[in-house]
Motif scaffolding. Structure first.
Motif, PDB file in Angstrom:
ATOM      1  N   ALA A 185      -5.016   4.364  -2.689  1.00 39.79           N
ATOM      2  CA  ALA A 185      -3.611   4.645  -2.390  1.00 39.79           C
ATOM      3  C   ALA A 185      -3.056   3.640  -1.386  1.00 39.79           C
ATOM      4  O   ALA A 185      -1.934   3.146  -1.540  1.00 39.79           O
ATOM      5  CB  ALA A 185      -3.461   6.068  -1.861  1.00 39.79           C
ATOM      6  N   GLY A 186      -3.836   3.323  -0.380  1.00 38.30           N
ATOM      7  CA  GLY A 186      -3.378   2.358   0.620  1.00 38.30           C
ATOM      8  C   GLY A 186      -3.186   0.967   0.053  1.00 38.30           C
ATOM      9  O   GLY A 186      -2.169   0.307   0.302  1.00 38.30           O
ATOM     10  N   ILE A 187      -4.150   0.517  -0.724  1.00 37.76           N
ATOM     11  CA  ILE A 187      -4.044  -0.817  -1.322  1.00 37.76           C
ATOM     12  C   ILE A 187      -2.918  -0.852  -2.352  1.00 37.76           C
ATOM     13  O   ILE A 187      -2.155  -1.820  -2.422  1.00 37.76           O
ATOM     14  CB  ILE A 187      -5.393  -1.232  -1.942  1.00 37.76           C
ATOM     15  CG1 ILE A 187      -6.425  -1.465  -0.834  1.00 37.76           C
ATOM     16  CG2 ILE A 187      -5.240  -2.487  -2.798  1.00 37.76           C
ATOM     17  CD1 ILE A 187      -7.840  -1.656  -1.331  1.00 37.76           C
ATOM     18  N   GLY A 188      -2.787   0.208  -3.136  1.00 39.42           N
ATOM     19  CA  GLY A 188      -1.711   0.258  -4.128  1.00 39.42           C
ATOM     20  C   GLY A 188      -0.336   0.221  -3.490  1.00 39.42           C
ATOM     21  O   GLY A 188       0.565  -0.484  -3.952  1.00 39.42           O
ATOM     22  N   MET A 189      -0.171   0.960  -2.407  1.00 37.33           N
ATOM     23  CA  MET A 189       1.121   0.957  -1.720  1.00 37.33           C
ATOM     24  C   MET A 189       1.388  -0.395  -1.069  1.00 37.33           C
ATOM     25  O   MET A 189       2.519  -0.887  -1.082  1.00 37.33           O
ATOM     26  CB  MET A 189       1.145   2.078  -0.678  1.00 37.33           C
ATOM     27  CG  MET A 189       2.506   2.437  -0.190  1.00 37.33           C
ATOM     28  SD  MET A 189       3.513   3.109  -1.506  1.00 37.33           S
ATOM     29  CE  MET A 189       5.088   2.469  -1.032  1.00 37.33           C
ATOM     30  N   ALA A 190       0.343  -1.000  -0.519  1.00 37.21           N
ATOM     31  CA  ALA A 190       0.516  -2.314   0.110  1.00 37.21           C
ATOM     32  C   ALA A 190       0.939  -3.359  -0.916  1.00 37.21           C
ATOM     33  O   ALA A 190       1.865  -4.146  -0.673  1.00 37.21           O
ATOM     34  CB  ALA A 190      -0.777  -2.737   0.798  1.00 37.21           C
ATOM     35  N   LEU A 191       0.279  -3.373  -2.064  1.00 36.65           N
ATOM     36  CA  LEU A 191       0.634  -4.355  -3.092  1.00 36.65           C
ATOM     37  C   LEU A 191       2.020  -4.079  -3.677  1.00 36.65           C
ATOM     38  O   LEU A 191       2.778  -5.009  -3.957  1.00 36.65           O
ATOM     39  CB  LEU A 191      -0.417  -4.361  -4.198  1.00 36.65           C
ATOM     40  CG  LEU A 191      -1.787  -4.908  -3.804  1.00 36.65           C
ATOM     41  CD1 LEU A 191      -2.764  -4.768  -4.961  1.00 36.65           C
ATOM     42  CD2 LEU A 191      -1.688  -6.346  -3.360  1.00 36.65           C
ATOM     43  N   GLY A 192       2.341  -2.802  -3.857  1.00 38.84           N
ATOM     44  CA  GLY A 192       3.661  -2.453  -4.386  1.00 38.84           C
ATOM     45  C   GLY A 192       4.784  -2.867  -3.458  1.00 38.84           C
ATOM     46  O   GLY A 192       5.802  -3.409  -3.891  1.00 38.84           O
ATOM     47  N   THR A 193       4.604  -2.636  -2.174  1.00 42.17           N
ATOM     48  CA  THR A 193       5.659  -3.012  -1.232  1.00 42.17           C
ATOM     49  C   THR A 193       5.680  -4.516  -0.978  1.00 42.17           C
ATOM     50  O   THR A 193       6.738  -5.070  -0.676  1.00 42.17           O
ATOM     51  CB  THR A 193       5.507  -2.261   0.098  1.00 42.17           C
ATOM     52  OG1 THR A 193       4.188  -2.473   0.614  1.00 42.17           O
ATOM     53  CG2 THR A 193       5.744  -0.778  -0.089  1.00 42.17           C
ATOM     54  N   LEU A 194       4.534  -5.162  -1.109  1.00 38.22           N
ATOM     55  CA  LEU A 194       4.512  -6.620  -0.971  1.00 38.22           C
ATOM     56  C   LEU A 194       5.349  -7.265  -2.071  1.00 38.22           C
ATOM     57  O   LEU A 194       6.192  -8.131  -1.804  1.00 38.22           O
ATOM     58  CB  LEU A 194       3.076  -7.142  -1.028  1.00 38.22           C
ATOM     59  CG  LEU A 194       2.913  -8.658  -0.991  1.00 38.22           C
ATOM     60  CD1 LEU A 194       3.210  -9.179   0.401  1.00 38.22           C
ATOM     61  CD2 LEU A 194       1.520  -9.048  -1.419  1.00 38.22           C
ATOM     62  N   GLY A 195       5.137  -6.820  -3.301  1.00 32.44           N
ATOM     63  CA  GLY A 195       5.928  -7.351  -4.412  1.00 32.44           C
ATOM     64  C   GLY A 195       7.404  -7.035  -4.273  1.00 32.44           C
ATOM     65  O   GLY A 195       8.269  -7.866  -4.566  1.00 32.44           O
ATOM     66  N   THR A 196       7.697  -5.835  -3.796  1.00 29.70           N
ATOM     67  CA  THR A 196       9.090  -5.443  -3.600  1.00 29.70           C
ATOM     68  C   THR A 196       9.755  -6.299  -2.531  1.00 29.70           C
ATOM     69  O   THR A 196      10.886  -6.755  -2.702  1.00 29.70           O
ATOM     70  CB  THR A 196       9.167  -3.960  -3.203  1.00 29.70           C
ATOM     71  OG1 THR A 196       8.561  -3.186  -4.234  1.00 29.70           O
ATOM     72  CG2 THR A 196      10.582  -3.507  -3.013  1.00 29.70           C
ATOM     73  N   GLY A 197       9.055  -6.515  -1.441  1.00 34.81           N
ATOM     74  CA  GLY A 197       9.619  -7.326  -0.358  1.00 34.81           C
ATOM     75  C   GLY A 197       9.883  -8.759  -0.780  1.00 34.81           C
ATOM     76  O   GLY A 197      10.932  -9.334  -0.462  1.00 34.81           O
ATOM     77  N   ILE A 198       8.940  -9.330  -1.496  1.00 37.46           N
ATOM     78  CA  ILE A 198       9.124 -10.704  -1.975  1.00 37.46           C
ATOM     79  C   ILE A 198      10.288 -10.770  -2.963  1.00 37.46           C
ATOM     80  O   ILE A 198      11.137 -11.664  -2.889  1.00 37.46           O
ATOM     81  CB  ILE A 198       7.819 -11.233  -2.607  1.00 37.46           C
ATOM     82  CG1 ILE A 198       6.757 -11.434  -1.528  1.00 37.46           C
ATOM     83  CG2 ILE A 198       8.070 -12.543  -3.354  1.00 37.46           C
ATOM     84  CD1 ILE A 198       5.382 -11.744  -2.072  1.00 37.46           C
ATOM     85  N   GLY A 199      10.345  -9.818  -3.875  1.00 36.90           N
ATOM     86  CA  GLY A 199      11.429  -9.802  -4.861  1.00 36.90           C
ATOM     87  C   GLY A 199      12.795  -9.633  -4.228  1.00 36.90           C
ATOM     88  O   GLY A 199      13.761 -10.311  -4.604  1.00 36.90           O
ATOM     89  N   GLN A 200      12.897  -8.748  -3.245  1.00 40.02           N
ATOM     90  CA  GLN A 200      14.183  -8.546  -2.588  1.00 40.02           C
ATOM     91  C   GLN A 200      14.578  -9.772  -1.767  1.00 40.02           C
ATOM     92  O   GLN A 200      15.752 -10.144  -1.727  1.00 40.02           O
ATOM     93  CB  GLN A 200      14.135  -7.301  -1.701  1.00 40.02           C
ATOM     94  CG  GLN A 200      14.154  -6.029  -2.494  1.00 40.02           C
ATOM     95  CD  GLN A 200      14.132  -4.794  -1.613  1.00 40.02           C
ATOM     96  OE1 GLN A 200      13.815  -4.852  -0.432  1.00 40.02           O
ATOM     97  NE2 GLN A 200      14.465  -3.663  -2.211  1.00 40.02           N
TER      98      GLN A 200
END
Length: 91
Positions: free
Chosen positions: A11-26
């Protein structure tokens, strides 16, 4: 207990990767919108509207990642199987 430890790590790694991609995209979306506005200030209204819609779509990735991580943590369908397996191994 290893199963639950792995669930927390997943869960921690999944959330980290999901928000990393979101931050870069935004960040890239806002960068492009600012560049477009600096080139053509007259189109800033359309650019802003399109950027906001795009940011909402990008943000949905983080929301989906959060939902999946919460399912892994609190509504894991394999939790009962793991508990039964742990009890049978402990006997």
């Amino acid at each position: 207990m290893e199963f639950f430890t792995m669930c927390v790590l997943a869960a921690g790694i999944g959330m980290a990767l999901g928000t990393l991609g979101t931050g870069i995209g935004q960040g890239l979306a806002v960068k492009s919108a600012v560049e477009g506005t600096s080139r053509n200030p007259g189109a800033s209204g359309k650019i802003l509207t399109t950027m906001m819609i795009g940011l909402a779509m990008i943000e949905s990735l983080a929301i989906y990642a959060l939902v999946v991580c919460l399912i892994i943590l609190f509504a894991n369908p394999y939790k009962d199987i793991a508990l039964e397996l742990a009890k049978s191994v402990a006997k």
